[in-house]
Design a protein around this motif. Sequence first.
Motif, PDB file in Angstrom:
ATOM      1  N   TRP A 230       3.103   2.076   3.213  1.00 35.59           N
ATOM      2  CA  TRP A 230       4.302   1.316   3.549  1.00 35.59           C
ATOM      3  C   TRP A 230       5.527   2.219   3.696  1.00 35.59           C
ATOM      4  CZ3 TRP A 230       6.650  -2.545   5.649  1.00 35.59           C
ATOM      5  CH2 TRP A 230       7.969  -2.815   5.346  1.00 35.59           C
ATOM      6  N   GLU A 231       5.760   3.070   2.734  1.00 39.42           N
ATOM      7  CA  GLU A 231       6.963   3.904   2.750  1.00 39.42           C
ATOM      8  C   GLU A 231       7.021   4.787   3.993  1.00 39.42           C
ATOM      9  OE1 GLU A 231       9.141   7.259   0.045  1.00 39.42           O
ATOM     10  OE2 GLU A 231       7.966   5.736  -0.985  1.00 39.42           O
ATOM     11  N   ALA A 232       5.892   5.338   4.365  1.00 44.21           N
ATOM     12  CA  ALA A 232       5.857   6.239   5.523  1.00 44.21           C
ATOM     13  C   ALA A 232       6.181   5.523   6.830  1.00 44.21           C
ATOM     14  CB  ALA A 232       4.486   6.901   5.627  1.00 44.21           C
ATOM     15  N   TRP A 233       5.813   4.259   6.944  1.00 45.39           N
ATOM     16  CA  TRP A 233       5.965   3.547   8.207  1.00 45.39           C
ATOM     17  C   TRP A 233       7.116   2.546   8.208  1.00 45.39           C
ATOM     18  CZ3 TRP A 233       3.522   5.265  12.404  1.00 45.39           C
ATOM     19  CH2 TRP A 233       2.429   6.111  12.201  1.00 45.39           C
ATOM     20  N   SER A 234       7.738   2.303   7.075  1.00 46.99           N
ATOM     21  CA  SER A 234       8.787   1.285   6.980  1.00 46.99           C
ATOM     22  C   SER A 234      10.030   1.628   7.801  1.00 46.99           C
ATOM     23  CB  SER A 234       9.172   1.037   5.523  1.00 46.99           C
ATOM     24  OG  SER A 234       9.729   2.209   4.949  1.00 46.99           O
ATOM     25  N   PHE A 235      10.197   2.887   8.167  1.00 43.26           N
ATOM     26  CA  PHE A 235      11.323   3.264   9.032  1.00 43.26           C
ATOM     27  C   PHE A 235      11.370   2.395  10.282  1.00 43.26           C
ATOM     28  CE2 PHE A 235      12.586   5.341  12.932  1.00 43.26           C
ATOM     29  CZ  PHE A 235      13.898   5.687  12.662  1.00 43.26           C
ATOM     30  N   PHE A 236      10.209   2.101  10.851  1.00 44.06           N
ATOM     31  CA  PHE A 236      10.145   1.353  12.109  1.00 44.06           C
ATOM     32  C   PHE A 236      10.619  -0.089  11.934  1.00 44.06           C
ATOM     33  CE2 PHE A 236       7.272   4.920  12.566  1.00 44.06           C
ATOM     34  CZ  PHE A 236       7.718   5.454  13.758  1.00 44.06           C
ATOM     35  N   VAL A 237      10.397  -0.647  10.757  1.00 41.31           N
ATOM     36  CA  VAL A 237      10.893  -1.995  10.462  1.00 41.31           C
ATOM     37  C   VAL A 237      12.415  -1.991  10.497  1.00 41.31           C
ATOM     38  CG1 VAL A 237      10.997  -3.831   8.731  1.00 41.31           C
ATOM     39  CG2 VAL A 237       8.862  -2.556   9.080  1.00 41.31           C
TER      40      VAL A 237
ATOM     41  N   SER B  42       0.831  -1.205   0.000  1.00 44.30           N
ATOM     42  CA  SER B  42       0.000   0.000   0.000  1.00 44.30           C
ATOM     43  C   SER B  42       0.869   1.259   0.000  1.00 44.30           C
ATOM     44  CB  SER B  42      -0.907   0.007   1.232  1.00 44.30           C
ATOM     45  OG  SER B  42      -0.143   0.235   2.402  1.00 44.30           O
ATOM     46  N   ALA B  43       0.221   2.370  -0.203  1.00 45.78           N
ATOM     47  CA  ALA B  43       0.916   3.657  -0.222  1.00 45.78           C
ATOM     48  C   ALA B  43       1.499   4.011   1.151  1.00 45.78           C
ATOM     49  CB  ALA B  43      -0.045   4.751  -0.679  1.00 45.78           C
TER      50      ALA B  43
END
Length: 158
Positions: free
Chosen positions: A112-119, A109-110
């Motif tokens: 993903w990029e915004a929240w992938s930092f936490f991964v 989804s769109a």
Amino acid sequence: MGSLADAAIKFAADLVSPEDLPDIAAAALVDGLDSPALRELAGLPRHEVREVRDLFAEALRELNIPIPLPDDRVPLARLIASQIVTGKVSPIEGARAIWWRCCSYMERSAEWEAWSFFVGAASEWDDYPPARDELATLIKKEAALQLREPQDQEVLAR
């Protein structure tokens, strides 16, 4: 209304035990919220699982509290980010929760990029312990950034 709205987010993600819903309803009544379904739910025995779920959803509708779609994990990610910022959860606990409970639903989804930092931050935490203090600071900053309104983020990106 914050705690009932938070419970709605967790309810949508199936992170609230049905047995806890009468207690959540009772706490909401004490906090000054009121609706017929909320009152009924607060008085139900904890073992009436099917009925409590239906009544909780009805109470949220009566109070105009939105219930996110089960696969929309952005509200849950924002809730966890707020818990990181306020210190309710540690930066690593929050980063892992966002990774495990939210990002797997966002991969295509769109959001993903915004929240992938936490991964990446949670993975780095495990892979390189000497950087943990710096990572904790970065996780807190990123959590605060994610809580800004989208128009605020656009201004910062310019």
